[in-house]
Design a protein around this motif. Sequence first.
Motif, PDB file in Angstrom:
ATOM      1  N   ASP A 132       0.831  -1.208   0.000  1.00  0.00           N
ATOM      2  CA  ASP A 132       0.000   0.000   0.000  1.00  0.00           C
ATOM      3  C   ASP A 132       0.866   1.260   0.000  1.00  0.00           C
ATOM      4  N   TRP A 133       1.901   1.267   0.816  1.00  0.00           N
ATOM      5  CA  TRP A 133       2.738   2.460   0.914  1.00  0.00           C
ATOM      6  C   TRP A 133       3.643   2.623  -0.302  1.00  0.00           C
ATOM      7  N   ILE A 134       4.083   1.523  -0.869  1.00  0.00           N
ATOM      8  CA  ILE A 134       4.868   1.640  -2.109  1.00  0.00           C
ATOM      9  C   ILE A 134       3.998   2.216  -3.217  1.00  0.00           C
ATOM     10  N   SER A 135       2.746   1.771  -3.315  1.00  0.00           N
ATOM     11  CA  SER A 135       1.844   2.303  -4.353  1.00  0.00           C
ATOM     12  C   SER A 135       1.579   3.783  -4.139  1.00  0.00           C
ATOM     13  N   LEU A 136       1.350   4.191  -2.886  1.00  0.00           N
ATOM     14  CA  LEU A 136       1.107   5.605  -2.609  1.00  0.00           C
ATOM     15  C   LEU A 136       2.331   6.443  -2.929  1.00  0.00           C
ATOM     16  N   THR A 137       3.531   5.951  -2.575  1.00  0.00           N
ATOM     17  CA  THR A 137       4.761   6.709  -2.846  1.00  0.00           C
ATOM     18  C   THR A 137       4.995   6.848  -4.348  1.00  0.00           C
ATOM     19  N   ARG A 138       4.774   5.775  -5.087  1.00  0.00           N
ATOM     20  CA  ARG A 138       4.914   5.851  -6.544  1.00  0.00           C
ATOM     21  C   ARG A 138       3.921   6.840  -7.139  1.00  0.00           C
ATOM     22  N   PHE A 139       2.702   6.871  -6.611  1.00  0.00           N
ATOM     23  CA  PHE A 139       1.696   7.827  -7.092  1.00  0.00           C
ATOM     24  C   PHE A 139       2.142   9.268  -6.821  1.00  0.00           C
ATOM     25  N   LEU A 140       2.648   9.527  -5.624  1.00  0.00           N
ATOM     26  CA  LEU A 140       3.110  10.874  -5.290  1.00  0.00           C
ATOM     27  C   LEU A 140       4.265  11.303  -6.191  1.00  0.00           C
ATOM     28  N   GLU A 141       5.156  10.371  -6.455  1.00  0.00           N
ATOM     29  CA  GLU A 141       6.298  10.696  -7.326  1.00  0.00           C
ATOM     30  C   GLU A 141       5.838  10.942  -8.750  1.00  0.00           C
ATOM     31  N   ARG A 142       4.896  10.139  -9.228  1.00  0.00           N
ATOM     32  CA  ARG A 142       4.408  10.262 -10.596  1.00  0.00           C
ATOM     33  C   ARG A 142       3.619  11.547 -10.806  1.00  0.00           C
ATOM     34  N   GLU A 143       2.838  11.963  -9.790  1.00  0.00           N
ATOM     35  CA  GLU A 143       2.008  13.159  -9.909  1.00  0.00           C
ATOM     36  C   GLU A 143       2.733  14.438  -9.518  1.00  0.00           C
ATOM     37  N   GLY A 144       4.015  14.339  -9.181  1.00  0.00           N
ATOM     38  CA  GLY A 144       4.782  15.536  -8.828  1.00  0.00           C
ATOM     39  C   GLY A 144       4.362  16.141  -7.501  1.00  0.00           C
ATOM     40  N   LEU A 145       3.977  15.319  -6.541  1.00  0.00           N
ATOM     41  CA  LEU A 145       3.524  15.790  -5.239  1.00  0.00           C
ATOM     42  C   LEU A 145       4.611  15.701  -4.174  1.00  0.00           C
ATOM     43  N   MET A 146       5.844  15.630  -4.570  1.00  0.00           N
ATOM     44  CA  MET A 146       6.950  15.612  -3.628  1.00  0.00           C
ATOM     45  C   MET A 146       7.683  16.942  -3.666  1.00  0.00           C
ATOM     46  N   PRO A 147       8.263  17.356  -2.525  1.00  0.00           N
ATOM     47  CA  PRO A 147       8.453  16.652  -1.253  1.00  0.00           C
ATOM     48  C   PRO A 147       7.148  16.534  -0.457  1.00  0.00           C
ATOM     49  N   THR A 148       7.072  15.438   0.292  1.00  0.00           N
ATOM     50  CA  THR A 148       5.868  15.098   1.054  1.00  0.00           C
ATOM     51  C   THR A 148       6.246  14.846   2.511  1.00  0.00           C
ATOM     52  N   VAL A 149       5.377  15.333   3.408  1.00  0.00           N
ATOM     53  CA  VAL A 149       5.515  15.032   4.829  1.00  0.00           C
ATOM     54  C   VAL A 149       4.381  14.090   5.203  1.00  0.00           C
ATOM     55  N   CYS A 150       4.727  12.939   5.744  1.00  0.00           N
ATOM     56  CA  CYS A 150       3.730  11.968   6.185  1.00  0.00           C
ATOM     57  C   CYS A 150       3.709  11.971   7.708  1.00  0.00           C
ATOM     58  N   PHE A 151       2.598  12.381   8.272  1.00  0.00           N
ATOM     59  CA  PHE A 151       2.475  12.466   9.727  1.00  0.00           C
ATOM     60  C   PHE A 151       1.948  11.147  10.279  1.00  0.00           C
ATOM     61  N   SER A 152       2.670  10.636  11.267  1.00  0.00           N
ATOM     62  CA  SER A 152       2.243   9.464  12.011  1.00  0.00           C
ATOM     63  C   SER A 152       2.442   9.772  13.491  1.00  0.00           C
ATOM     64  N   PHE A 153       1.554   9.259  14.327  1.00  0.00           N
ATOM     65  CA  PHE A 153       1.540   9.666  15.733  1.00  0.00           C
ATOM     66  C   PHE A 153       2.224   8.646  16.634  1.00  0.00           C
ATOM     67  N   SER A 154       3.278   8.039  16.118  1.00  0.00           N
ATOM     68  CA  SER A 154       4.069   7.093  16.884  1.00  0.00           C
ATOM     69  C   SER A 154       5.485   7.094  16.332  1.00  0.00           C
ATOM     70  N   LYS A 155       6.466   7.182  17.215  1.00  0.00           N
ATOM     71  CA  LYS A 155       7.870   7.134  16.783  1.00  0.00           C
ATOM     72  C   LYS A 155       8.179   5.804  16.104  1.00  0.00           C
ATOM     73  N   LYS A 156       7.690   4.739  16.707  1.00  0.00           N
ATOM     74  CA  LYS A 156       7.938   3.418  16.147  1.00  0.00           C
ATOM     75  C   LYS A 156       7.300   3.261  14.775  1.00  0.00           C
ATOM     76  N   LYS A 157       6.087   3.819  14.597  1.00  0.00           N
ATOM     77  CA  LYS A 157       5.401   3.698  13.319  1.00  0.00           C
ATOM     78  C   LYS A 157       6.125   4.472  12.233  1.00  0.00           C
ATOM     79  N   CYS A 158       6.709   5.609  12.573  1.00  0.00           N
ATOM     80  CA  CYS A 158       7.463   6.385  11.581  1.00  0.00           C
ATOM     81  C   CYS A 158       8.602   5.548  11.005  1.00  0.00           C
TER      82      CYS A 158
END
Length: 893
Positions: A132-158
């Motif tokens: 799921d995350w690889i697909s989302l990252t490829r989509f962001l790169e393809r659509e020119g939506l980078m740089p991107t900040v992904c917020f997660s509410f856990s240090k371990k999850k980041c």
Amino acid sequence: MLPDYVNLIFLSATTPNTIEFSEWIGRTKRKPVHVIRTNYRPVPLSHHLWAGLKLHSIMEGKQGFKPSGYSEAAKALLPASARAAAENAAAGKAGKGAAKGGSSSGKPSSASVKPASGSRLSSWQAQGSKQDWISLTRFLEREGLMPTVCFSFSKKKCEELANMLRSLDLNTAAERNLVSSFTIQTVNRLSPVDSKLPQVLTTVEMVKRGIGVHHGGLLPILKEMVEILFSRNLIKILFATETFAMGVNMPARCVVFNAIRKHDGTQFRELQPGEYTQMAGRAGRRGLDKVGTVIICCFGDQPPPQVVLKNMLTGSSTKLQSQFRLTYTMILNLLRVEDMSVEGMIKRSFSEFATQRALTSNEYPKLLARGTKTLLKLDEEFAQDPDGRIGAEDIEDYYFSCRKVLSSSKELLSYILSGGGTGGGALTVGRVLLVTSARKHGLVRAPSIVLRPPALSGKPSVGNTGYSESIVCIVLMPQTYSPSKDHDELKLGSLNYVGEAKNRCFAVYEIQLNEILLVTSVKHKIDSKVFFKEDSTKSSKIDAPTTLGNPFAGAKSMKGRGLCIDDNNPFAGMMARGKKGPASSGTKKSVSQDAQSVENVMSYLVDAESIEFNSGLDILDLRECAKNMHQGNSVVEFGNVFNAMEQDVGIMRQFRSHYHPNLERHYLSVERKESLRSRVKMLRHLLSNESLALFPDFLQRKACLQAMGYVDDNDTVCLKGRVACEVNTCEGLIVTEMVFAGILSELEPAEIVAALSALIFQEKTDEELDSELPERLMTVCERMREIARHLGQKQKDYGLPVDPLEYSATSLKMGLVHVVYEWACGVPFSSICELTDVQEGSIVRCITRLDELCREVRNCARVVGNPTLYRKMEAASEAIKRDIVFASSLYVC
């Protein structure tokens, strides 16, 4: 407390009460404050849901929430078969229109079927798989939506999300070379041993591929490296906690939310609108992007609830609230200076700003001066007229006795009426009462009879008691009463009607519960409709109906023609054939009957007055009225209040004023004087320090400090207090008690810093003291817990809401005692990281603050005059200041 020449600039994107905050700043600094507000973003935001490998727009700028986009996202998350069935059902419904047998059969469609596994709450909280995350990252790169900040509410999850993208490389060759050269410069600042740390190697490898992590568990130098690379557009996707959105100016092209639920230290909850706005505001770079893109990931079987999303996107931010709290160190420091007092500090706080502003705007000081002057005048007039109160010399004592009885009666009646009805028959129709309402109606211990009980008195009161706090009574007016001409227009049956019978006046008044002096055991059977008709009050409250929709409005009523017209009964007034209608005399009482009812009731009232003057009316036993309502200890408490009221009634009847013919005049003069006195007292309280919300807490803390020897009876700071003033990093009382107990002087420098780390480290861990620690250090840690429990018990004894065990647990956490001890003994950083699960950044932050605490304890030793402890604290500070913990910042060249 800043100097006057310091100018202040405040910036915020999420504070709704900016005017209130600016007024507080202006009032505190005594300077004009200019508020510049914009209701638009230079770079508007576009909010989307990521569902079914596509973006679904749910809000564009400030155009409002789009339910259609939410529906599309929900449909995209359905399985293929269910999605096809939903589309076919929608197409069929559109084609057939309102045909029978469609979706109106009551069965849910496939689109609304719940997921087969998991609850509805957990289904939209799925975090997403690696694919799921690889697909989302490829989509962001393809659509020119980078740089991107992904917020997660856990240090371990980041870190987990960043490791999922280990197979991706988002940087070009030229960008990798730039990142490599910068990382080499960064790592060269570390020692050869520290440069081989797992966190260093992992972070350097990730940033070369354009992927970064930013959270509190990261080493400070690595966190600065990530920030600098992200600002240079060399990190394409950054996984960060919400702290990244608070203190650094790092805008991005796109912001992604891994989840919209967080743990706030107490429980899991959805993001508040202000928190979402703060993080989503990182999207959109001024001058580079036309629109900032915000994406909320939906990896479950359904998107988050629409209500939650709509509130989060369009709701108002949480108002800025004061977090000002009194601490022992603050109190001790303020007691040592003359320029500022604790009371003055509380008054200047934001929490007291609204109250202090109201006191100024309402001119309370002027009202207090005027009221005090008027009160002195009334006291002088009352004292200069003793001859006018012959036979009522004890009127003041009688007044206070009456107030006491009125208060007890109100408490008892409120309790029994909370169960509904007429309070067990206490205030039923025909009950004889004694009422006192001197200023409103000119009544003192006046006999009255209930005409309308509180159970029928309209809507409940403001306090949600479930009953109206007023009743309607017919009251016997005093013999000195003379009716005014204003009452001539009212008729018998109306509220406030005043009539005359048996050479005495009576009135129909609405009486409040706090005006009922006592409830007697006497009850008469009367026709209350003669004296009070409910329709007479309702008709005055209902507006006259408009005549635009009624063509017959204004026509004469048929009632005058012998017919009885009833809007609810179309056959009203019709008679059966062969039967005669009722006589007109039976439809309405004659005037003579009404007059007879008035005469009877007046006889009851006059007799009640006579009995009260002679032997006293019997009091109704309210305990019998409330016997079916009691729960727990309420029966005892109710009985005690009733018994006390009976005694107060007996005392009240012993005063000569109770039987004075002109009691109303004397009582009114005392009530006017005492009412003004109570208002003056209230104003004095509002303008005094006692009205401050934190003032009771201050008094309790000061008393606790006096009991422990920090402050004397003259509020002078003692030696222990001066020592406590030196500690600002942690709980100063515990450190002070440790210094005066001499337990730190018995330890070696490495053991001292290890023990003090329990006061600095605040993260939750399951680790306890290690058996490999020196016996002396473990003993000191146990003594620290005893000191903390003792201090918690002391605070509890003086009324503070402190639990001794909880106070000890929150003030002392032993998770890094072993780690800090080994570090002070010279063990490498890579080795001490193996002793705990705490992340490297948290260890460094603890040791850095520990160095500050060492300097504070060193100052404590200087104040006390302990050179041995002073030298040990210097050695302890030197023992921990080395290598990666105190590496120089990348922002400082």
